[in-house]
Design a protein around this motif. Structure first.
Motif, PDB file in Angstrom:
ATOM      1  N   LEU A  21       0.810  -1.215   0.000  1.00  0.00           N
ATOM      2  CA  LEU A  21       0.000   0.000   0.000  1.00  0.00           C
ATOM      3  C   LEU A  21       0.846   1.269   0.000  1.00  0.00           C
ATOM      4  CD1 LEU A  21      -2.804   1.240   0.092  1.00  0.00           C
ATOM      5  CD2 LEU A  21      -2.751   1.020   2.580  1.00  0.00           C
ATOM      6  N   ASP A  22       1.798   1.373   0.887  1.00  0.00           N
ATOM      7  CA  ASP A  22       2.618   2.586   0.959  1.00  0.00           C
ATOM      8  C   ASP A  22       3.362   2.810  -0.351  1.00  0.00           C
ATOM      9  OD1 ASP A  22       1.764   3.062   3.520  1.00  0.00           O
ATOM     10  OD2 ASP A  22       3.579   2.297   4.488  1.00  0.00           O
ATOM     11  N   ALA A  23       3.898   1.743  -0.925  1.00  0.00           N
ATOM     12  CA  ALA A  23       4.655   1.872  -2.170  1.00  0.00           C
ATOM     13  C   ALA A  23       3.766   2.350  -3.309  1.00  0.00           C
ATOM     14  CB  ALA A  23       5.304   0.542  -2.532  1.00  0.00           C
ATOM     15  N   VAL A  24       2.543   1.836  -3.391  1.00  0.00           N
ATOM     16  CA  VAL A  24       1.626   2.246  -4.453  1.00  0.00           C
ATOM     17  C   VAL A  24       1.291   3.720  -4.325  1.00  0.00           C
ATOM     18  CG1 VAL A  24      -0.729   1.975  -5.339  1.00  0.00           C
ATOM     19  CG2 VAL A  24       0.662  -0.047  -4.864  1.00  0.00           C
ATOM     20  N   VAL A  25       0.944   4.158  -3.124  1.00  0.00           N
ATOM     21  CA  VAL A  25       0.576   5.562  -2.921  1.00  0.00           C
ATOM     22  C   VAL A  25       1.758   6.465  -3.231  1.00  0.00           C
ATOM     23  CG1 VAL A  25      -0.171   7.267  -1.224  1.00  0.00           C
ATOM     24  CG2 VAL A  25      -1.236   4.995  -1.272  1.00  0.00           C
ATOM     25  N   GLU A  26       2.917   6.128  -2.720  1.00  0.00           N
ATOM     26  CA  GLU A  26       4.093   6.968  -2.942  1.00  0.00           C
ATOM     27  C   GLU A  26       4.455   7.046  -4.424  1.00  0.00           C
ATOM     28  OE1 GLU A  26       7.074   5.319  -0.411  1.00  0.00           O
ATOM     29  OE2 GLU A  26       5.905   5.754   1.423  1.00  0.00           O
ATOM     30  N   ARG A  27       4.280   5.932  -5.149  1.00  0.00           N
ATOM     31  CA  ARG A  27       4.646   5.937  -6.573  1.00  0.00           C
ATOM     32  C   ARG A  27       3.751   6.875  -7.379  1.00  0.00           C
ATOM     33  NH1 ARG A  27       6.439   6.938 -10.407  1.00  0.00           N
ATOM     34  NH2 ARG A  27       7.492   5.771 -12.070  1.00  0.00           N
ATOM     35  N   LEU A  28       2.478   6.944  -7.036  1.00  0.00           N
ATOM     36  CA  LEU A  28       1.554   7.807  -7.764  1.00  0.00           C
ATOM     37  C   LEU A  28       1.932   9.282  -7.656  1.00  0.00           C
ATOM     38  CD1 LEU A  28      -1.805   6.089  -6.775  1.00  0.00           C
ATOM     39  CD2 LEU A  28      -0.770   6.096  -9.063  1.00  0.00           C
ATOM     40  N   PHE A  29       2.634   9.638  -6.573  1.00  0.00           N
ATOM     41  CA  PHE A  29       2.974  11.040  -6.345  1.00  0.00           C
ATOM     42  C   PHE A  29       4.427  11.370  -6.680  1.00  0.00           C
ATOM     43  CE2 PHE A  29      -0.947  10.537  -4.041  1.00  0.00           C
ATOM     44  CZ  PHE A  29      -1.594  11.745  -4.274  1.00  0.00           C
ATOM     45  N   GLN A  30       5.106  10.456  -7.362  1.00  0.00           N
ATOM     46  CA  GLN A  30       6.451  10.779  -7.835  1.00  0.00           C
ATOM     47  C   GLN A  30       6.362  11.791  -8.977  1.00  0.00           C
ATOM     48  OE1 GLN A  30       9.444   9.731  -6.397  1.00  0.00           O
ATOM     49  NE2 GLN A  30       7.900   9.192  -4.853  1.00  0.00           N
ATOM     50  N   PRO A  31       7.400  12.585  -9.201  1.00  0.00           N
ATOM     51  CA  PRO A  31       7.319  13.686 -10.176  1.00  0.00           C
ATOM     52  C   PRO A  31       7.033  13.256 -11.618  1.00  0.00           C
ATOM     53  CG  PRO A  31       9.215  13.974  -8.737  1.00  0.00           C
ATOM     54  CD  PRO A  31       8.657  12.619  -8.444  1.00  0.00           C
ATOM     55  N   ASP A  32       7.284  12.006 -11.969  1.00  0.00           N
ATOM     56  CA  ASP A  32       7.012  11.600 -13.348  1.00  0.00           C
ATOM     57  C   ASP A  32       5.530  11.280 -13.583  1.00  0.00           C
ATOM     58  OD1 ASP A  32       7.063   9.261 -11.840  1.00  0.00           O
ATOM     59  OD2 ASP A  32       8.182   8.103 -13.330  1.00  0.00           O
ATOM     60  N   LEU A  33       4.735  11.162 -12.511  1.00  0.00           N
ATOM     61  CA  LEU A  33       3.288  10.979 -12.638  1.00  0.00           C
ATOM     62  C   LEU A  33       2.516  12.182 -12.094  1.00  0.00           C
ATOM     63  CD1 LEU A  33       2.786   7.194 -11.715  1.00  0.00           C
ATOM     64  CD2 LEU A  33       2.321   8.259 -13.925  1.00  0.00           C
ATOM     65  N   TRP A  34       2.967  12.756 -11.009  1.00  0.00           N
ATOM     66  CA  TRP A  34       2.234  13.843 -10.361  1.00  0.00           C
ATOM     67  C   TRP A  34       2.487  15.182 -11.064  1.00  0.00           C
ATOM     68  CZ3 TRP A  34      -1.619  15.201  -7.530  1.00  0.00           C
ATOM     69  CH2 TRP A  34      -1.661  16.456  -6.939  1.00  0.00           C
ATOM     70  N   THR A  35       1.421  15.970 -11.194  1.00  0.00           N
ATOM     71  CA  THR A  35       1.523  17.335 -11.717  1.00  0.00           C
ATOM     72  C   THR A  35       0.689  18.254 -10.820  1.00  0.00           C
ATOM     73  OG1 THR A  35      -0.467  17.547 -13.115  1.00  0.00           O
ATOM     74  CG2 THR A  35       1.368  16.268 -14.033  1.00  0.00           C
ATOM     75  N   PRO A  36       0.824  19.570 -10.958  1.00  0.00           N
ATOM     76  CA  PRO A  36      -0.019  20.477 -10.171  1.00  0.00           C
ATOM     77  C   PRO A  36      -1.499  20.380 -10.527  1.00  0.00           C
ATOM     78  CG  PRO A  36       1.901  21.634 -11.062  1.00  0.00           C
ATOM     79  CD  PRO A  36       1.849  20.306 -11.732  1.00  0.00           C
ATOM     80  N   TYR A  37      -1.838  19.648 -11.616  1.00  0.00           N
ATOM     81  CA  TYR A  37      -3.224  19.553 -12.074  1.00  0.00           C
ATOM     82  C   TYR A  37      -3.759  18.117 -12.056  1.00  0.00           C
ATOM     83  CZ  TYR A  37      -2.024  24.229 -13.615  1.00  0.00           C
ATOM     84  OH  TYR A  37      -1.606  25.540 -13.642  1.00  0.00           O
ATOM     85  N   GLY A  38      -3.057  17.243 -11.357  1.00  0.00           N
ATOM     86  CA  GLY A  38      -3.521  15.872 -11.240  1.00  0.00           C
ATOM     87  C   GLY A  38      -2.461  14.877 -11.673  1.00  0.00           C
ATOM     88  N   ILE A  39      -2.794  13.619 -11.545  1.00  0.00           N
ATOM     89  CA  ILE A  39      -1.865  12.526 -11.850  1.00  0.00           C
ATOM     90  C   ILE A  39      -2.004  12.136 -13.315  1.00  0.00           C
ATOM     91  CG2 ILE A  39      -1.322  10.106 -11.337  1.00  0.00           C
ATOM     92  CD1 ILE A  39      -2.093  10.748  -8.409  1.00  0.00           C
ATOM     93  N   ARG A  40      -0.873  12.007 -13.995  1.00  0.00           N
ATOM     94  CA  ARG A  40      -0.856  11.651 -15.405  1.00  0.00           C
ATOM     95  C   ARG A  40      -1.262  10.197 -15.617  1.00  0.00           C
ATOM     96  NH1 ARG A  40       2.290  15.479 -18.176  1.00  0.00           N
ATOM     97  NH2 ARG A  40       3.887  16.560 -16.947  1.00  0.00           N
ATOM     98  N   THR A  41      -1.691   9.903 -16.832  1.00  0.00           N
ATOM     99  CA  THR A  41      -1.985   8.516 -17.205  1.00  0.00           C
ATOM    100  C   THR A  41      -0.723   7.690 -17.387  1.00  0.00           C
ATOM    101  OG1 THR A  41      -2.026   9.225 -19.510  1.00  0.00           O
ATOM    102  CG2 THR A  41      -4.147   9.065 -18.384  1.00  0.00           C
ATOM    103  N   HIS A  42       0.387   8.330 -17.752  1.00  0.00           N
ATOM    104  CA  HIS A  42       1.589   7.630 -18.199  1.00  0.00           C
ATOM    105  C   HIS A  42       2.788   8.465 -17.760  1.00  0.00           C
ATOM    106  CE1 HIS A  42       2.828   4.353 -20.921  1.00  0.00           C
ATOM    107  NE2 HIS A  42       3.750   5.137 -21.431  1.00  0.00           N
ATOM    108  N   ALA A  43       3.792   7.812 -17.214  1.00  0.00           N
ATOM    109  CA  ALA A  43       4.908   8.535 -16.602  1.00  0.00           C
ATOM    110  C   ALA A  43       5.807   9.201 -17.636  1.00  0.00           C
ATOM    111  CB  ALA A  43       5.741   7.582 -15.745  1.00  0.00           C
TER     112      ALA A  43
END
Length: 391
Positions: free
Chosen positions: A267-289
């Motif tokens: 669980l922690d790894a999944v959540v943390e991965r979604l918020f890494q800079p290659d997926l996270w943006t100021p306008y939401g999470i990207r579909t593809h890193a």
């Protein structure tokens, strides 16, 4: 007009006389399986009548025969309905209703169970029981054609959709050779088995409920074994026809959070991965890193930001009690709404700059300016208790 009022106005514009939501406007202005079901799920706590109308409408068009042109199969919920000759003529190679969707059927079960639990309307469950039973049988008989436990798709109509999850399309943009087992579709299947078990138990049918519970537990375990990649520290996108893992970093595994399909130790790894800079943006999470070699920020599915995708992540984060992260997602979509003046089907983020893809001269993908699951998803986010909390 407040954001909430504007979103309700979107919903009213898309509501059909029968009560379900058309997928979008000006394109997709009709009953869809996946889109209409997800939008109804998003609105369930605010207007449960949309869910009831959607379930009843889709049950009327549920598959009863095997037809390779329409990709119809017994128990399968349609991907798209078109009700007039003019709109059907726009796609002459398809036969409508068209059934090329791997996830409409499990979502049908998920919504039915969620609706009954939210409203205590057992009458709808009784009325639709033959359709619910047929949908669950489709998952086992047709959705898992090789009986390996995974929900898979391979198109029957060579002119139909090659990829049949929410990142659908007629070309191989996912770079996965069918039959394809998508990671999020396995999460939906886990939730659908559990949903069917509860609906069967409600009718006193323990002989149907117990096997469904076991199927969910088995799939949850097998999903983790087959899709988790230690090198990525994340779940992969899909299994191909040889059961090889497509190791792309995408938003898809985030859908597992809402489905209760993430192994607790991950669980922690999944959540943390979604918020890494290659997926996270100021306008939401990207579909593809951005770190993937085929990343394109203005593409339909290889790097743009989809509000409905982020709704799955938001609700999933709430489900696993990661409230701070959920609030970050909600605030990001509100930021997009404020800059665009609406919440379209998708948009791009280039660097940290928001790019509207819904205008006539927009670069890249041509986004629908009004989409049910975008508006309904953000409406759900801003309507929940605590929606004014700061991240």
């Amino acid at each position: 007009m407040s954001v909430r009022d504007a979103l309700w106005d979107d919903i009213r514009r898309l509501r059909a006389p029968e009560g379900y939501l058309r997928a979008g406007a000006p394109r997709y202005a009709t009953l869809f399986g996946r889109d209409s079901l997800i939008a109804a799920w998003q609105l369930l706590d605010w207007d449960a009548g949309v869910a009831s109308a959607t379930l009843r409408a889709l049950a009327r068009y549920q598959g009863r025969n095997v037809d390779a042109v329409s990709e119809e199969e017994p128990g399968k919920i349609p991907h798209e309905c078109r009700f007039d000759a003019a709109s059907q003529a726009e796609m002459p190679d398809w036969k409508f209703p068209y059934y090329g969707s791997v996830d409409s059927t499990p979502l049908f079960l998920i919504l039915a169970d969620a609706y009954v639990r939210a409203t205590q309307d057992r009458g709808l469950a009784a009325d639709l029981w033959p359709s619910l039973l047929a949908a669950h049988r489709w998952m086992e008989a047709y959705g898992d054609a090789d009986h390996d436990g995974f929900l898979e798709y391979a198109r029957k109509n060579p002119r139909g959709l090659l990829h049949q999850g929410w990142k659908d399309g007629s070309e191989d943009h996912l770079k996965v050779e069918p039959p394809v087992a998508l990671v999020e579709a396995q999460g939906y299947a886990v939730a659908a088995h559990e949903a069917f078990a509860r609906l069967a138990a409600l009718r006193g049918l323990d002989d149907s409920a117990e096997p469904a519970h076991r199927a969910a537990a088995l799939l949850r375990r097998r999903l983790d074994e087959a899709f988790w990649d230690d090198g990525m520290g994340f779940y992969g996108l899909a299994l191909d026809r040889a059961k090889r893992l497509r190791r792309a970093a995408t938003s898809n595994p985030g859908h597992l959070l809402l489905c209760g399909a993430v192994e607790p130790s991950r669980l922690d790894a999944v959540v943390e991965r979604l918020f890494q800079p290659d997926l996270w943006t100021p306008y939401g999470i990207r579909t593809h890193a951005t770190t993937e070699p085929d990343f394109d920020p203005t593409s339909y599915h290889l790097g743009s930001v989809w509000p409905h995708d982020n709704w799955f992540l938001y609700r999933g984060l709430l489900a696993v009690r990661r409230v701070r992260e959920a609030v970050r997602v909600r605030e990001a979509l509100l930021r997009a709404h404020a800059e665009l003046g609406r919440i379209p089907e998708l948009y791009a983020v280039v660097g940290e700059r928001l790019v509207d893809l819904s205008g006539p001269t927009s670069p890249g993908a041509h986004a629908n300016p009004l989409q049910a699951w975008a508006s309904a998803g953000l409406l759900d986010m801003v309507s929940r208790p605590g929606a004014q909390l700061s991240p």
